[in-house]
Motif scaffolding. Sequence first.
Motif, short mmCIF file in Angstrom:
data_model
loop_
_atom_site.label_atom_id
_atom_site.label_comp_id
_atom_site.label_asym_id
_atom_site.label_seq_id
_atom_site.Cartn_x
_atom_site.Cartn_y
_atom_site.Cartn_z
N VAL A 1 0.96 -1.26 -0.17
CA VAL A 1 0.20 -0.04 0.05
C VAL A 1 0.82 1.33 -0.08
O VAL A 1 0.42 2.24 -0.37
N ALA B 1 1.06 3.61 -3.22
CA ALA B 1 -0.43 4.31 -3.58
C ALA B 1 -0.48 5.26 -2.34
O ALA B 1 -0.97 6.51 -2.72
N GLU C 1 1.84 8.38 -3.70
CA GLU C 1 1.17 9.04 -4.77
C GLU C 1 -0.02 9.78 -4.55
O GLU C 1 -0.10 10.88 -4.88
N HIS C 2 -0.98 9.07 -3.75
CA HIS C 2 -2.32 9.79 -3.39
C HIS C 2 -2.06 11.25 -2.72
O HIS C 2 -2.41 12.18 -3.00
N SER D 1 -3.01 -6.74 -3.31
CA SER D 1 -3.69 -5.53 -2.94
C SER D 1 -5.24 -5.64 -2.79
O SER D 1 -5.75 -6.54 -3.29
N LEU E 1 -6.86 -2.64 -2.70
CA LEU E 1 -7.50 -1.20 -2.74
C LEU E 1 -8.64 -1.01 -3.94
O LEU E 1 -9.67 -0.29 -3.88
N LEU F 1 -6.10 7.32 -7.38
CA LEU F 1 -5.25 6.50 -8.18
C LEU F 1 -5.51 6.34 -9.30
O LEU F 1 -4.31 6.35 -10.27
N SER F 2 -6.62 5.94 -10.15
CA SER F 2 -7.05 5.96 -11.45
C SER F 2 -6.55 6.90 -12.11
O SER F 2 -6.09 7.17 -13.19
N ALA G 1 1.53 9.92 -12.24
CA ALA G 1 2.11 9.17 -11.16
C ALA G 1 3.56 9.34 -11.54
O ALA G 1 4.13 9.27 -12.55
N VAL H 1 1.77 1.96 -8.87
CA VAL H 1 0.51 2.56 -8.77
C VAL H 1 -0.49 1.60 -9.42
O VAL H 1 -1.51 1.05 -8.89
N ALA I 1 -0.90 -1.58 -7.18
CA ALA I 1 -1.66 -1.29 -6.17
C ALA I 1 -3.17 -1.53 -6.51
O ALA I 1 -3.89 -1.95 -5.56
N LEU I 2 -3.64 -1.36 -7.78
CA LEU I 2 -4.98 -1.50 -8.35
C LEU I 2 -5.13 -2.78 -8.81
O LEU I 2 -6.41 -2.83 -9.02
#
Length: 313
Positions: free
Chosen positions: A19, A22, A25-26, A138, A140, A274-275, A283, A289, A292-293
């Motif tokens: 995590v 992510a 970056e967030h 992940s 998320l 994140l998307s 990113a 990232v 993480a998705l």
Amino acid sequence: MTAEKPIIMTLMVRDEADVIAAMIEHHLAQGIDLIIATDNASTDGTREILSRYAELGVVELHDDPRLEKQQAEVVTAMARRAYTEHGAAWVINADADEFWFASSGDTVADALAKVPASVQSFDARVRNLVGEPMESGSVLATHVWRDERSDEALHAVGLHAHPTQDCVHRGSAHVTVQQGNHGTSLPLSDKVSEASALEVLHVPYRQWSRYQERVRNTAAAYERSGLSPSPRHHGMRDARWLEEGVLRPMFVARHAAAGATSGLTKDTRVVDSLSRLLDEKRALIPELVEAALEPGEPLPGIDDDLQLFQQLG
């Protein structure tokens, strides 16, 4: 960092490789200028990920390998450094499994810019995100249900209450941060408008294998340190259930297992954030990232866990 006084986040972390990228970056996209991170003897690649962001200049990386419960000491030092070394206007003391948002829909930085000058610190509400129980990988992409269950419903799955609030504060050379980041020594204000309010989406129940190890480590750290957890801390109770072999059904029951979403509210803000970073090519390390998705592996046999949970009562 910006020419104006920066917003700095502190982070003490151990074994959060699934995590951490992510989360970083967030928050950079939310207007955080720098993350001061202390790695606590990670062995799963977390420190290596932090190092990659440190090379990009967005993370200042430190190490503290003690396996105790020294969070208040370490975070206080980082929070003070945020001001003395970097002149921070605001400091957010976060955990690796937290995603901070402005309640208004603005960025965190925009919300903080609207806080009255008289406010030294204020609370941010924390709510857990849950989803399908996962074995590995992940969570998320699947943990998109915000837990708003009643206290009675929380008690039924072995939780004291919703998580204790977090606290954001202005930069200070003398601030002391409480264990768990739930308060500081600075005056606390309740006069923050909706335009400035912050909230936290917390993802504590991720992979089953990782969660049981985390419970074991937390209990051992508290025992070594001689400290007591915060009033809403479920870790010690979970440690007892782990010893008795009944933690897994409690873990499953806390999720949106088998479509049970009563008391849960759909909240896709983490995934959406994140998307967007990927879609807009913002990113810094896109492959992290993307990873993480990627949905992880669901936990098998949860029907048996739910049946055992009903028997336990």
